[in-house]
Each structure stands twice: as structure tokens, then as C-alpha cells.
Design a protein around this motif. Structure first.
Motif, PDB file in Angstrom:
ATOM      1  N   MET A  81       8.562  -1.428  -7.714  1.00 10.98           N
ATOM      2  CA  MET A  81       8.978  -0.382  -6.781  1.00 10.98           C
ATOM      3  C   MET A  81       9.995   0.567  -7.416  1.00 10.98           C
ATOM      4  N   THR A  82      10.840   0.050  -8.279  1.00 13.39           N
ATOM      5  CA  THR A  82      11.794   0.917  -8.976  1.00 13.39           C
ATOM      6  C   THR A  82      11.065   1.902  -9.888  1.00 13.39           C
ATOM      7  N   SER A  83       9.999   1.449 -10.517  1.00 17.81           N
ATOM      8  CA  SER A  83       9.284   2.292 -11.486  1.00 17.81           C
ATOM      9  C   SER A  83       8.627   3.499 -10.843  1.00 17.81           C
ATOM     10  N   LEU A 135       0.860  -1.181   0.000  1.00 16.51           N
ATOM     11  CA  LEU A 135       0.000   0.000   0.000  1.00 16.51           C
ATOM     12  C   LEU A 135       0.899   1.235   0.000  1.00 16.51           C
ATOM     13  N   VAL A 136       0.719   2.059  -1.019  1.00 16.01           N
ATOM     14  CA  VAL A 136       1.532   3.272  -1.143  1.00 16.01           C
ATOM     15  C   VAL A 136       0.585   4.471  -1.068  1.00 16.01           C
ATOM     16  N   VAL A 137       0.826   5.348  -0.091  1.00 13.65           N
ATOM     17  CA  VAL A 137      -0.006   6.534   0.087  1.00 13.65           C
ATOM     18  C   VAL A 137       0.757   7.755  -0.415  1.00 13.65           C
ATOM     19  N   PHE A 138       0.162   8.432  -1.376  1.00 14.12           N
ATOM     20  CA  PHE A 138       0.764   9.619  -1.975  1.00 14.12           C
ATOM     21  C   PHE A 138       0.182  10.876  -1.314  1.00 14.12           C
ATOM     22  N   PRO A 139       0.854  11.986  -1.400  1.00 14.99           N
ATOM     23  CA  PRO A 139       0.387  13.194  -0.694  1.00 14.99           C
ATOM     24  C   PRO A 139      -0.863  13.828  -1.293  1.00 14.99           C
ATOM     25  N   ASP A 140      -1.185  13.518  -2.565  1.00 15.86           N
ATOM     26  CA  ASP A 140      -2.360  14.123  -3.177  1.00 15.86           C
ATOM     27  C   ASP A 140      -2.848  13.252  -4.340  1.00 15.86           C
ATOM     28  N   VAL A 141      -4.015  13.589  -4.836  1.00 17.22           N
ATOM     29  CA  VAL A 141      -4.654  12.829  -5.910  1.00 17.22           C
ATOM     30  C   VAL A 141      -3.818  12.865  -7.178  1.00 17.22           C
ATOM     31  N   GLU A 142      -3.263  14.036  -7.502  1.00 20.21           N
ATOM     32  CA  GLU A 142      -2.522  14.175  -8.750  1.00 20.21           C
ATOM     33  C   GLU A 142      -1.312  13.238  -8.793  1.00 20.21           C
ATOM     34  N   THR A 143      -0.553  13.228  -7.725  1.00 24.86           N
ATOM     35  CA  THR A 143       0.626  12.347  -7.675  1.00 24.86           C
ATOM     36  C   THR A 143       0.208  10.892  -7.771  1.00 24.86           C
ATOM     37  N   CYS A 144      -0.822  10.558  -7.044  1.00 27.09           N
ATOM     38  CA  CYS A 144      -1.321   9.176  -7.038  1.00 27.09           C
ATOM     39  C   CYS A 144      -1.702   8.743  -8.448  1.00 27.09           C
ATOM     40  N   ILE A 161      -1.471  -2.184  -4.290  1.00 28.00           N
ATOM     41  CA  ILE A 161      -0.850  -2.839  -5.441  1.00 28.00           C
ATOM     42  C   ILE A 161      -0.652  -4.315  -5.137  1.00 28.00           C
ATOM     43  N   GLU A 162      -1.034  -5.154  -6.091  1.00 30.99           N
ATOM     44  CA  GLU A 162      -0.796  -6.593  -5.933  1.00 30.99           C
ATOM     45  C   GLU A 162      -0.063  -7.110  -7.160  1.00 30.99           C
ATOM     46  N   SER A 163       0.858  -8.037  -6.914  1.00 26.90           N
ATOM     47  CA  SER A 163       1.558  -8.724  -7.991  1.00 26.90           C
ATOM     48  C   SER A 163       1.494 -10.218  -7.730  1.00 26.90           C
ATOM     49  N   ARG A 164       1.328 -10.999  -8.797  1.00 26.98           N
ATOM     50  CA  ARG A 164       1.257 -12.454  -8.681  1.00 26.98           C
ATOM     51  C   ARG A 164       2.228 -13.080  -9.671  1.00 26.98           C
ATOM     52  N   ALA A 165       2.728 -14.263  -9.313  1.00 25.16           N
ATOM     53  CA  ALA A 165       3.693 -14.937 -10.188  1.00 25.16           C
ATOM     54  C   ALA A 165       3.630 -16.437  -9.970  1.00 25.16           C
ATOM     55  N   ASP A 188       5.376  -1.809   2.663  1.00 21.12           N
ATOM     56  CA  ASP A 188       6.114  -2.526   1.626  1.00 21.12           C
ATOM     57  C   ASP A 188       5.423  -3.823   1.225  1.00 21.12           C
ATOM     58  N   PHE A 189       5.754  -4.309   0.051  1.00 20.37           N
ATOM     59  CA  PHE A 189       5.203  -5.569  -0.443  1.00 20.37           C
ATOM     60  C   PHE A 189       5.417  -6.685   0.587  1.00 20.37           C
ATOM     61  N   SER A 190       4.378  -7.422   0.828  1.00 21.87           N
ATOM     62  CA  SER A 190       4.458  -8.541   1.773  1.00 21.87           C
ATOM     63  C   SER A 190       3.756  -9.757   1.180  1.00 21.87           C
ATOM     64  N   GLU A 191       4.376 -10.915   1.399  1.00 25.71           N
ATOM     65  CA  GLU A 191       3.760 -12.185   1.020  1.00 25.71           C
ATOM     66  C   GLU A 191       3.054 -12.835   2.199  1.00 25.71           C
ATOM     67  N   ASP A 192       3.133 -12.188   3.364  1.00 22.67           N
ATOM     68  CA  ASP A 192       2.503 -12.705   4.573  1.00 22.67           C
ATOM     69  C   ASP A 192       0.990 -12.510   4.473  1.00 22.67           C
ATOM     70  N   PRO A 193       0.214 -13.594   4.526  1.00 18.82           N
ATOM     71  CA  PRO A 193      -1.250 -13.457   4.409  1.00 18.82           C
ATOM     72  C   PRO A 193      -1.842 -12.512   5.446  1.00 18.82           C
TER      73      PRO A 193
END
Length: 945
Positions: free
Chosen positions: A352-354, A277-286, A334-338, A365-370
Motif C-alpha cells: 500500500m505504501t508503494s 481492490l483498488v479502482v483508479f480513475p483511468d486505464v493509464e493510472t491503473c 491485489i492478493e498477497s500471501r505469506a 482495503d486488504f482483508s483477511e476475512d474470507p
């Protein structure tokens, strides 16, 4: 004919010859109950027909076509735009539409329209595949509705919806003709009988593709997530007329035909996933981060504005940091699956780099912990119900569904928020599937005041102008057009495309009988008509949003009413009573359909987005009618006598069985039960024999083994095995043997025969007596456990649940069989699994206790194959309902026998449930301890303790 006119007598007479009386409904209770779906509209059908075969659908459509009788099809009724209701004939799917066929190791699946979406995915799980659509309602929505609405969801996007993953379709057209695209003979026959229709479809396709401006517009519109109007992309994507027809059916909402089977190309269901979960300071940035993420290996990106985050920040389990976010904050989940963990980690690094260059206010941060990622998704999933739970009584929750071009998402979000402020929807929240520019906004709306209706009308005019005209977006992205957006289809698409849709409608439904006023309507005010009232009924259920998520787990669904329907009817009764309208007939019908046949086990609360337990309302109504307080008081004071009386009645039943035999006693008993309206319990061959002896040894002061207090439920103290049961050892004896094998000393509470959890009183509406008995038992258990020093084992899960609910004394450790075995016995026993398959019934109470998976896991230690029957969530025995209202138990378990036909034994954790399960399953059901005791031995270390 018009839908408002009476149904033709010839039509009704013909329907009577086609459909049995028990599957035709025209009484005021049933038509009212079926008059609602998950939308904010209501139409009362004149006739409801439950169909069980395609042949019946064909016959009904031929009749309707001939006599111009409007019909509407209904699967689960979870649609949000008013497409599953009718004031004419409502055709509802019955039980026999649940077929599924897996092909090519899960690469394809053929499904009938009655299959629940989640159940389709369950059978595909071993192949690591799933169907593409993933609507939020997937645990309740059926395939027929998922296809007919072109539902999508959080991970589906535009690439994996029904339109894009369609491999084949079987359709019944308005004139009753069937065509199956996967059956060469059917296709050949259809080409001969409907040459003109196919030629016209081919010509529409050619003309549309030749119209370069229109074709470009269509392609542009479906670059977005879009379910407004018909699927015009079928005309530009395909030139074969049958392909055009099949893809027009997707998203047609029952206005062009009936879908009787669909074949999907399935999609990968990767086992490894992580969320952040990434929280941005405003709608535009998000929103600027969204196009960047769209290029990355993400499976879902969900946007939550500050309002939506604020709506859940005070809910239990929410992290404290949510409250501290700034006023303009906007988050992306954000979710990613593989397919592998290594690949997943590579994907996370890329993601995360992007977005590393964007300013961030808060980041999980990304977590695989249910535990972690489930909490993050809980934030997203709780937003909609959070609004429903705090709304003013009498208002409804509306969830709208639009798409903005992703490059203008930030501007669209801010403009929507401005409209909320302009029209004083201060509680409105906004979230959505950001990758597709698909936003949901939720607000509450009253429709009982003309000024409120006018406010809603002007708001919708502004919204439609903003989305469809200014931004060139879609007014419906995944919820379907329904009657909600029907007046605005032309505004979004323009006159040329709109008239093309009418051509399609008139070509495939020339009589206009299929779901009139849905998708296309000549009434510009249709979205403001037939608005559903939401009157106050009882504070227990007033927050109900009538979504229907509760219905699949209700044992009376298909017999009488569902929880949603019980609330609908009770709301109507209360509103009419306040208005001085006579409700005596409605209340008389509700007495049986609403109150008597409710199992009141509360599984509905687990599925309800706002946590409503309709069983609580039913118990309250039973309490209102509970007029034998003296008898309840006597039984509470003399409970051991009552247990002895139960044993005596079982003795009498056993004697009658010996004298009359199984067949005669079953028939006679059923007749007496029906004639007495349940006052005389029904005997079955699974009826227990009375417990012959109750030996309760006192603990020895010299015994140094660890102690466990054994609370034997009243049913365990009264009931032994059935006469036909191959297992003749009582539950008490088997439980003692298992506990002693694991090295425990057993202690029984004092005056056990007088103890009761209170459940028999509570279920009958005697709440005061129920609480008195419960408290007596808790006091006895506290004493027996030496002030809570010893664990307490209760051998029946419903009694355990009753004891621990609202338990304030944290000294008491009360365990049901599953939790006790899981936490206290697994390390003391070695298991030797048996070869024969075991059927497992997870009781309602086990589910409430959170031990469902643990029960299945324990069974798997004891047996090499475990069968958990699909679709049986509650057995419907409900304490004594199996004796007094046996049709509820029979209906709930109508599919059990076929589901467990490979098994020789079943297990559960409730003796009364096991009676009905044994009767209707055709195999003996026993307590879990029988299985564990038989297939385990004590570990050497356990013996020495």
C-alpha cells in the motif's frame, strides 16, 4: 493418409485386437459428443479410443506411425484454442491415469496425466505446497493438458509454470518409443536407440545459441508470458539434448509426443492471504501502478477494465458501489500471501505504501476475512461467465489471450478497446494478469453468417498485427496456440524461428501424425475452418459455452455422456430436426446415453460458469415422454398405499433371498432387470428389509420440552436396515433417540404416510404431480409447526432440498440432518470420538444445501479419522436409478471400495444412496444420526431444559 480419408481397414482391425470393444467408439452419437472441446472449433473423429495404459498408447502410436494415421490426445478437453479435437483418431484418457507420488515431504510430486490439477493440490495441502500452474480450469483440467499447454494462471506468472517447475518427464514419442528422464535404464536405452535424434537436438541447440540475434529474440519472448508456437527457450536454456526434449514437450499440445508422467518441483502454498481492490480513475493510472506492484510481495494482480466491471455490477451479491464507478475507471485486484500473519501484515504495508501516490477512485482495503476477499475475487471470476450468460442464442463466447510488454500495458489496453469499437464488439470486456502484461478479452461471435465470419477474420488480423508486430508481444500467453493462432505463429516469431519450429516438428514427428494443424499449419485459413455451430436447443441449456467444467462431477462421465456432451448432442438433434434431417437413430441412442443414464442431481450446475443444470433439461425430456399420467395421478392421491406397496415388494424380495440365497438371487435379478430394461428393480445384498413397524406417538400437552416437527421421508417409512447390516435399528428410531437425547419433544405431521416431497414424480418427468405433493407436504408442515413456530427436521437430504427449493413461505424452517445437528444439537451434546475411521459420502443434495463441509466437520467430532473418497461427487443411485439403471450406480462408485478399505462404516444423509454405497463400498453405510447418536451424550444443561 489425410485425416479426411477413411481409416485403413488394417489399422481398424489391429486396433480391435488391442482395445476392447467397450473402449472403442465410432457410432454417430459418441463421435459427435467427443467432437467438441472448450474451443469454438469442432471436428468429428472417425474413431475414439479410451486408453487405460501406456502399453496401449505405445501400440497405438506404433500402428499410427506405420500406417500414417493422424491421432490426437485428449485429457479433459478444457483447452480453448482447438487443440483437443480430431477428424481422425481421438485418444482419450481413461480411469487408470490417476497415479501420484509425493516426494521429499511435498517438495516434488510425480503425476500421471489423468490427475485433475485441483486433486494434485489437495494431496499436497498437508505439506503447504502446490503445483505451480494455477489455471482457472484447475478443478477440471488434467495434468496431461496442463503440461502440454504450459498452462499458467492468476498467481503462476512465468516463474512457476510447467516449463519452469519441471523436474522430470516420461514421454511416448511418435514412433512408440518411451523415455523416462528419471529412469537411468530408460535414458541409457534411449540414447542407444535414438542417438541420431539426440544428436540433432543437441545441434539445434548449439546452432540456436550461436545465432546471437535469434537467441536474444527467444530470451526476450520468454521474458513475457508466451505459449505461441513451440518452447524454443528449451534450445537456449539447456544444452543436454534430453533436457531440450523434455522442455520442448511442455506446451507442445500433443504435437510432439504423449506425456505419460510428469514430476513437478512444487511451490509454497502459504496459508495466510489477504486481498484488496483498488479502482483508479483511468486505464493509464491503473497500468502505471502495475510495474510498481511487480516489485512488491504480491501473489496476484488482476486488471479489470470498466466494461468487465459493468458486466457483473447487477449480479446478486455484488456491492452497490460497482455501479457508481466512472466511465473510464480501471481496477486492480491485489492478493498477497505469506507463511505467517505477521509477515502478511508487513507485506500489506509495503504494497500500500508503494502505490499511495496514485490517485484512487474507490478502494477496498486488504482483508483477511474470507467473506470479503471471496466477494472481491467473485467480481473477477464472474466476468467471463457474465458475458456467456447474456450472449445472443446461437453465438459462441471467445476468450482471447495476449501479452503486452508491461511497460506498454496502458497503451495496449487502450488500443484493444479501440479495436473493439472499430469492429463493433460492444459487449467485449477486458481483464487479465496484469503483473505479466497478460490480458484476456472476451467477446461473443456468431459463425453461422459469412459476414460475421468475415468480421471475425478482419478483427483477428488487426489484433495479431497490433500485438505481435506493433508491440512485440505474444498472441498466446497461456491458452496455447492450437489451430486458433497457428496461421499467425510466423507473424509473431519471424521466418527464421518459424522454420526452426518446423524442423523440430519434422524431427520428432516425421510422418506428421501427431495432432496435425495444431501449433503449426500450412493452411493460412485453418483458424476459420471447422467453426463450431452453437444452435438453439432449449432455453435451459442455450447459454452453455461447452467449457467442460461440469464433467468431473458427473456420475455418467465415462459410462455414457457428460453434461457438456448431452448439450452438444441435443443441440445437434435440434438443428438437424429444423433442417429436416432424420434424427431417429441419434435420438434412439440419446434416449439411453443422454436421458436414461443421467442422474439429474444438478451437481453440474455448481461447476458451470453460467449455472446450467443439465438435469433440468433431462427432466423436461422425461416429462415429454411421461405418458402414464393416470398412474401418476393415482399414486399422488393414494401415496400411503404406494408406500405400503414398496414395503410389500421388499417383503417379497426378502422372501426370495431366504429361498434362493444371495448369489442366485443377485444373478437372476440382474438378468431380469436387464431384460426388462429397468422395469424390474435389481436386487442386491444391500437391499433394505421392509420397515416392520411405524410407531408415531402423539405429543403430550403436558410436555414442556422444545418441539421439533419430524418429517420422515417415504424411504424412511418403507425401508429398514439390510439383512446383512450389523446395525438393525431403523432410521426413525435412531433419529427419535438422538432428538430426545438433546431434549426435544418430537411431533409428526398429520397424515404422514400420505406426504411426499414430490421428488419421485419430478425425477420421472411428472412435474404437476410433483408440485402438488410438495405443496401438500408444506401445508402439513406449516400446521404441524404451529405456523412455523417449531423447526422442521427432515431425515433425508434430497427431500429437504426438494422442499426448500423455491420456498416462498419464510415461516417454515426446514432442516436436513446436517444443518439441524449443526445449528440445534452441537450445544446440547458432548462428543466422544471413536477410534475407527469413518467414510463420509456427501450427497448431491447436501452439496446443494451448502452443508458439505459441515457434514465432514460433524463426522470429525465423532471419529478420530474421516475418509472422504476423492472423485466421488455423486453416487449415481439417483432415487431409484440404482435399482433400474444399476450400471450408473456401479460406474459412479467403481473406485469406492478401494478408497474406503480402511473403514468399517460409512455415513451419508440419504437412505437410497446408502444402498448403493453399501453394495459397492463393501462396508455398511448409515445415516449421519447413527454416528452422532452413538458417539455423543447429553450435556447436563440440555437435560434440565
Amino acid at each position: 493418409m489425410t485425416a479426411t480419408a477413411a481409416l485403413p481397414t488394417d489399422f481398424l482391425a489391429a486396433v480391435e485386437t488391442l482395445i476392447p470393444a467397450e473402449r472403442r467408439f465410432d457410432d454417430p452419437l459418441s463421435t459427435l459428443a467427443f467432437g467438441t472441446d472448450a474451443s469454438f472449433y469442432r471436428l468429428i473423429p472417425k474413431l475414439v479410443v479410451r486408453v487405460e495404459s501406456e502399453t496401449e498408447v505405445v501400440s497405438l502410436l506404433k500402428l499410427a506411425h506405420e500406417m500414417r494415421v493422424p491421432v490426437t490426445f485428449r485429457a479433459a478437453g478444457t483447452s480453448l484454442s482447438g487443440q483437443a479435437i480430431s477428424d481422425s483418431v481421438l485418444i482419450v484418457l481413461g480411469d487408470n491415469w490417476n497415479g501420484r507420488e509425493i516426494r521429499n515431504d511435498g517438495a516434488q510430486i510425480r503425476l500421471q496425466p489423468g490427475v485433475i490439477g485441483a486433486n494434485a493440490n489437495a494431496v499436497l495441502l498437508p505439506f503447504q505446497r502446490k503445483i505451480g500452474p494455477d489455471p482457472a480450469s484447475i478443478n477440471a483440467a488434467k495434468i496431461g493438458g496442463i503440461v502440454a499447454n504450459n498452462s499458467s494462471g492468476m498467481c503462476c506468472g512465468t516463474a512457476q509454470n510447467s516449463y519452469k517447475t519441471l523436474a522430470g518427464l516420461r514421454v511416448v514419442l511418435a514412433d512408440g518409443t518411451v523415455v523416462d528422464s528419471e529412469d537411468a535404464a530408460s535414458v541409457q536405452s534411449f540414447r542407444q536407440s535414438h542417438t541420431a535424434l539426440l544428436d540433432q537436438l543437441a545441434e539445434l541447440g548449439r546452432a540456436t545459441r550461436a545465432n546471437t540475434e535469434l537467441a536474444a529474440k527467444i530470451r526476450h519472448k520468454y521474458r513475457l508470458k508466451n505459449t505461441t508456437g513451440f518452447s524454443l527457450n528449451a534450445l537456449v536454456d539447456y544444452d543436454e539434448p534430453l533436457d531440450i526434449l523434455n522442455h520442448l514437450m511442455v506446451g507442445s499440445e500433443g504435437t510432439l509426443g504423449f506425456i505419460s508422467a510428469v514430476t513437478y518441483d512444487t511451490v509454497p502454498d502459504h496459508p495466510h492471504k489477504a486481498s484488496a481492490l483498488v479502482v483508479f480513475p483511468d486505464v493509464e493510472t491503473c497500468c502505471l501502478a502495475v510495474p510498481v506492484l511487480k516489485q512488491q510481495p504480491v501473489s496476484a494482480v488482476e486488471l479489470l477494465d470498466r466494461r468487465s466491471l459493468r458486466s457483473v455490477e447487477n449480479k446478486a451479491g455484488m456491492p452497490e458501489w460497482v455501479k457508481a464507478l466512472s466511465v473510464n475507471a480501471c481496477a486492480l485486484l491485489i492478493e498477497s500471501r505469506a507463511a505467517s500473519q505477521t509477515l502478511l501484515h508487513e507485506q500489506i504495508n509495503l504494497i500500500m505504501t508503494s502505490i499511495a501516490h496514485f490517485p484512487v477512485e474507490k478502494q477496498v482495503d486488504f482483508s483477511e476475512d474470507p467473506v470479503v476477499y471471496n466477494q472481491l475475487w467473485k467480481i473477477r471470476k464472474d466476468t467471463f461467465p457474465a458475458i456467456g450468460a447474456v450472449r445472443q442464442t446461437g453465438t459462441t463466447v471467445i476468450i482471447e489471450d495476449v501479452t503486452f510488454p508491461i511497460e506498454r500495458l496502458a497503451e495496449g489496453v487502450n488500443r484493444l478497446i479501440q479495436l473493439f469499437d472499430k469492429h463493433a464488439y460492444s459487449e467485449a470486456i477486458l481483464f487479465g494478469h496484469a503483473l505479466e502484461g497478460n490480458l484476456h478479452f472476451v467477446f461473443t461471435q456468431g459463425f453461422d453468417d459469412p459476414l460475421q465470419v468475415a468480421r471475425y477474420e478482419t478483427f483477428m488480423q488487426d489484433v495479431t498485427q497490433l500485438v505481435a508486430v506493433e508491440f512485440g508481444g505474444a498472441l498466446k500467453a497461456e491458452h496455447g496456440t492450437g489451430r486458433n493462432m497457428a496461421p499467425f505463429v510466423e507473424l509473431e516469431w519471424g521466418q527464421e524461428a518459424y522454420q526452426l519450429m518446423w524442423q523440430i516438428k519434422r524431427l520428432l514427428d516425421p510422418q506428421g501424425i501427431l495432432n496435425p494443424d495444431v501449433i503449426l499449419s500450412e493452411d493460412p485459413q485453418i483458424h476459420l475452418k471447422h467453426l463450431k455451430p452453437m444452435p438453439a436447443a432449449d432455453e435451459i441449456v442455450d447459454k452453455c459455452i461447452e467449457c467442460g467444467f461440469c464433467e468431473p462431477v458427473c456420475p455418467s462421465n465415462g459410462l455414457t455422456l457428460t453434461p457438456r456432451q448431452r448439450i452438444v448432442v441435443w443441440r445437434d438433434i435440434q438443428a438437424k430436426t429444423r433442417a429436416g434431417i432424420d434424427t431417429s437413430e441419434l435420438e434412439r441412442l440419446f434416449g439411453y446415453h443422454g436421458v436414461e443414464t443421467c442422474a439429474a442431481t444438478g451437481l453440474c450446475a455448481q461447476r458451470c460458469p453460467v449455472g446450467i443444470n443439465t438435469g433440468d433439461l433431462v427432466r423436461k425430456l422425461r416429462g415429454r415422454d411421461a405418458d402414464n399420467t393416470r398412474g401418476a395421478n393415482w399414486l399422488a392421491e393414494h401415496f400411503s398405499t404406494g408406500v405400503q406397496g414398496a414395503r410389500f415388494m421388499l417383503h417379497v424380495a426378502n422372501g426370495a433371498h431366504l429361498m434362493m440365497g444371495t448369489r442366485l438371487l443377485s444373478k437372476t435379478s440382474a438378468a431380469f432387470t436387464k431384460a426388462s430394461k429397468g422395469r424390474v428393480p435389481q436386487w442386491t445384498s444391500a437391499m433394505p428389509q421392509p420397515l416392520q413397524r411405524l410407531h408415531l406417538p402423539k405429543p403430550s400437552p403436558d410436555d414442556e420440552r422444545p418441539r421439533v416437527v419430524y418429517l420422515a421421508a417415504c424411504v424412511s417409512r418403507a425401508m429398514g436396515p439390510a439383512a446383512r447390516d450389523q446395525q438393525q435399528e431403523p432410521l426413525l428410531d435412531t433419529t427419535r433417540a438422538l432428538l430426545e437425547k438433546a431434549g426435544y419433544q418430537i411431533v409428526f405431521p398429520d397424515d404422514l404416510n400420505n406426504l411426499c416431497c414430490g421428488q419421485p414424480f419430478a425425477s420421472k418427468g411428472y412435474a404437476e404431480q410433483a408440485e402438488k405433493k410438495r405443496q401438500e407436504t408444506l401445508d402439513a408442515l406449516l400446521k404441524a409447526s404451529r405456523g412455523g413456530l417449531d423447526p422442521i427436521y427432515c431425515d433425508t437430504s434430497p427431500c429437504t432440498l426438494r422442499m426448500v427449493q423455491e420456498l416462498t413461505d419464510d415461516r417454515l424452517q426446514i432442516f436436513d440432518p446436517v444443518r439441524f445437528i449443526r445449528t440445534h444439537l452441537l450445544d446440547k451434546l458432548d462428543f466422544e470420538p471413536q477410534a475407527g475411521p469413518i467414510a463420509v459420502h456427501v450427497t448431491c443434495s447436501t452439496q446443494h444445501l451448502g452443508e458439505a463441509q459441515a457434514l465432514i466437520d460433524i463426522a470429525r467430532r465423532c471419529a478420530s479419522e474421516v475418509v472422504v473418497p476423492e472423485g466421488i461427487h455423486c453416487c449415481g443411485f439417483a432415487g431409484d436409478k440404482g435399482f433400474t439403471t444399476p450400471e450408473l450406480n456401479a460406474h459412479a462408485l467403481r473406485n469406492l471400495k478401494n478408497a474406503v478399505k480402511t473403514c468399517e462404516e460409512g455415513i451419508s444423509t440419504s437412505r437410497t444412496c446408502e444402498i448403493g454405497l453399501s453394495q459397492h463400498g463393501g462396508i455398511d453405510y448409515h445415516g449421519l444420526v447413527y454416528l452422532v447418536n452413538r458417539n455423543s451424550r447429553a450435556r447436563a444443561a440440555a437435560v434440565s431444559t
